[in-house]
Design a protein around this motif. Structure first.
Motif, PDB file in Angstrom:
ATOM      1  N   LYS A  25       0.830  -1.204   0.000  1.00 39.90           N
ATOM      2  CA  LYS A  25       0.000   0.000   0.000  1.00 39.90           C
ATOM      3  C   LYS A  25       0.867   1.258   0.000  1.00 39.90           C
ATOM      4  N   ALA A  26       0.539   2.189  -0.909  1.00 44.93           N
ATOM      5  CA  ALA A  26       1.305   3.429  -1.013  1.00 44.93           C
ATOM      6  C   ALA A  26       0.605   4.602  -0.343  1.00 44.93           C
ATOM      7  N   PRO A  56       7.330   8.587   8.309  1.00 52.10           N
ATOM      8  CA  PRO A  56       8.435   7.757   8.793  1.00 52.10           C
ATOM      9  C   PRO A  56       8.034   6.723   9.841  1.00 52.10           C
ATOM     10  N   HIS A  57       7.178   7.095  10.782  1.00 51.42           N
ATOM     11  CA  HIS A  57       6.837   6.159  11.851  1.00 51.42           C
ATOM     12  C   HIS A  57       5.953   5.014  11.363  1.00 51.42           C
ATOM     13  N   GLN A  58       5.376   5.155  10.157  1.00 48.67           N
ATOM     14  CA  GLN A  58       4.503   4.109   9.625  1.00 48.67           C
ATOM     15  C   GLN A  58       5.280   2.990   8.934  1.00 48.67           C
ATOM     16  N   SER A  61       4.456  -4.854   6.559  1.00 48.52           N
ATOM     17  CA  SER A  61       4.872  -6.236   6.805  1.00 48.52           C
ATOM     18  C   SER A  61       5.776  -6.784   5.707  1.00 48.52           C
ATOM     19  N   ALA A  62       5.552  -6.354   4.460  1.00 49.12           N
ATOM     20  CA  ALA A  62       6.345  -6.879   3.352  1.00 49.12           C
ATOM     21  C   ALA A  62       7.813  -6.471   3.432  1.00 49.12           C
ATOM     22  N   LEU A  63       8.101  -5.411   4.198  1.00 46.93           N
ATOM     23  CA  LEU A  63       9.487  -4.961   4.348  1.00 46.93           C
ATOM     24  C   LEU A  63      10.135  -5.496   5.617  1.00 46.93           C
TER      25      LEU A  63
END
Length: 308
Positions: free
Chosen positions: A113-114, A142-144, A149-151
């Motif tokens: 999601k972007a 930044p805090h998000q 999860s993919a990263l």
């Protein structure tokens, strides 16, 4: 390394991302679309329609919602793209890894999601040699990042990224520390509308839409706070007709609401007091961004009241 992006992910041969110009169809058969803004899909319909008959291997990967938007866009513009989209599109679920064989080259791809506009995503490409992130347009704070999860890999450790292709539209000196968050902008718009409505209970609000997609959160919040649907043109109702989390908040009947979310000049308000709001990030990229920021500190948007 900085360069003008031409659709090529150098670490993954044979693909093109957000680039559908004519020569790409001579080089690639596998395409990726991050979202449905026109500057990221130039040549898409022309390219696929004109090349599909001679190249049945053409593939297009995008999110489920982007595929819906593509179909609605084609319908609105009178383009007969149904058969081609049926045969070329793979609808990607967010955070699900897809194993692809691109002319013998193995790659795993994940749509992330972007938070830019409805259906928008980033693409994570994983090969035997490297991990590559293509951001497209994105709105993550930044805090998000720690919640993507993919990263995150084994034991929630960050996946090492060897290359990042970053969209730098507003990475300008004039925008440093000046761009407000979308939530701050929406709060300020709501505050200005409330102030205006107290002064002019029968007045109308004209929000000049900067683009067809990307204001979904604003639409939902305005509808919720003011307990009203938001008026848009027939074309936008058609574009969102299958998007359940947006369409119920819209109406194409201007008499049904006092908030109109339309393109410049699409609404006439000759006999009403009017609050006109222009939400746009472009002001922050101007050479006079400091003065713009001073105005933003007071209201975060250009809002003018006029008696007409």
């Amino acid at each position: 390394m900085v360069f003008n992006f031409d659709g090529c992910i150098r670490e993954v041969p044979g693909i093109s991302v957000d680039c559908f110009t004519k020569h790409k169809f001579d080089e690639c058969s596998t395409f990726f679309l991050s979202h449905c803004h026109s500057d990221h899909m130039t040549g898409l319909f022309d390219g696929f329609l004109s090349n599909f008959q001679s190249n049945k291997k053409l593939k297009l990967f995008c999110t489920v919602v982007s595929e819906i938007i593509l179909r609605n866009m084609a319908s609105i513009d009178g383009i007969d793209a149904t058969a081609v989209l049926d045969q070329t599109v793979t609808k990607m679920m967010f955070d699900q890894e897809y194993d692809l064989d691109i002319d013998g080259f193995q790659v795993k791809v994940t749509a992330i999601k972007a938070k830019h506009c409805t259906g928008s995503c980033m693409f994570l490409f994983k090969t035997e040699c490297s991990n590559v992130l293509y951001t497209g347009d994105f709105r993550h704070l930044p805090h998000q990042l720690k919640f993507i999860s993919a990263l995150r890999g084994f034991r929630k450790k960050n996946i090492p990224l060897d290359t990042i292709y970053v969209d730098t539209t507003f990475l300008l000196g004039s925008t440093k520390n000046s761009l407000p968050t979308i939530n701050k902008t929406i709060r300020c718009i709501i505050r200005e509308i409330k102030k205006f409505s107290r002064k002019y209970p029968k007045g109308i609000v004209l929000i000049i839409r900067p683009a067809n997609l990307g204001s979904e959160l604003m639409i939902r919040e305005l509808a919720r706070v003011f307990n009203t649907k938001i008026h848009v043109e027939d074309k936008l109702c058609e574009l969102y007709k299958d998007i359940d989390y947006v369409r119920p908040f819209l109406t194409n009947d201007p008499s049904e609401t006092f908030i109109h979310f339309c393109k410049q000049g699409d609404i006439s308000a000759k006999d009403s007091e009017t609050c006109e709001i222009h939400p746009t990030a472009l002001s922050f990229a101007s050479n006079d961004a400091r003065k713009v920021q001073e105005e933003v500190d007071r209201m975060v948007m250009s809002a003018t009241l006029r008696n007409t």
